[in-house]
Design an enzyme around this catalytic site. Sequence first.
Site, short mmCIF file in Angstrom:
data_model
loop_
_atom_site.label_atom_id
_atom_site.label_comp_id
_atom_site.label_asym_id
_atom_site.label_seq_id
_atom_site.Cartn_x
_atom_site.Cartn_y
_atom_site.Cartn_z
N CYS A 247 75.26 -14.98 -40.51
CA CYS A 247 76.36 -14.86 -39.55
C CYS A 247 77.39 -13.84 -40.06
CB CYS A 247 76.98 -16.23 -39.26
SG CYS A 247 78.00 -16.24 -37.74
N HIS B 228 72.57 -18.58 -37.24
CA HIS B 228 72.67 -19.48 -38.37
C HIS B 228 71.29 -19.99 -38.76
CE1 HIS B 228 77.05 -19.90 -38.87
NE2 HIS B 228 77.10 -19.65 -37.57
N GLU C 36 70.56 -21.86 -41.18
CA GLU C 36 70.63 -23.27 -41.58
C GLU C 36 70.74 -24.22 -40.40
OE1 GLU C 36 74.87 -22.09 -41.04
OE2 GLU C 36 73.01 -21.13 -41.67
#
Length: 219
Positions: A88, A195, A197
């Site tokens: 990001c 993102h 994650e």
Amino acid sequence: MTAAPIVIIDYNGGNLASAAQAARRAAADLGLPHDVVISGDPSTVRAASRIILPGQGAFDHCAQELGAGLRDAIEEATREGTPFLGICVGMQLMAERGLEHGVTPGLGWIRGEIAPMDDATELGLRLPHMGWNRLDHTRDSHPLTEGLAADAHGYFVHSYALRGYDEADLVATAEYGGRVPAIVARGNRCGTQFHVEKSQRTGLRIMANFLLWQPVPAT
């Protein structure tokens, strides 16, 4: 002899724990012995086997929080070949500059600037761009996208995006009022606008690919 750690850079940013968890999960799935640590210590960054720079918030704030010590450590380590993944705003910091709250220099590893998503605004699309978007590959193959499904999606949360980029740095794009760079890579430095994650199976596949990646250092 203990393996060099995978370092999640702590610079008072967000998503540190979730990025570390994703790296640990990917490493465990691959059977890799590497330790994953969260650290803001430049000496730990210099000794890393892999560097991950998460990011959440405004470009200018993240750039200021990174500071000279960590910036120098990242520069030195990656110049010597340590693989780097920006997530990001961490990806955005790879650019020459950001235009959020004024003009702020970035790391300058890839061409372009981080600018408001004017195309989306003009089409009446809501910002921040938040949610799942399909990843469209711009190369026939790249180690970071190995094994991804043809309809793989990433989870995005951002209001600024890379523009004025070099096509050679693009690995994948998304569509949101226009073309949005989603994955970039140059040499041993790569980044995702979405993102990793938070991108579930797609994110874990990309993280695993990053941990296995043996890139040639950027020149």
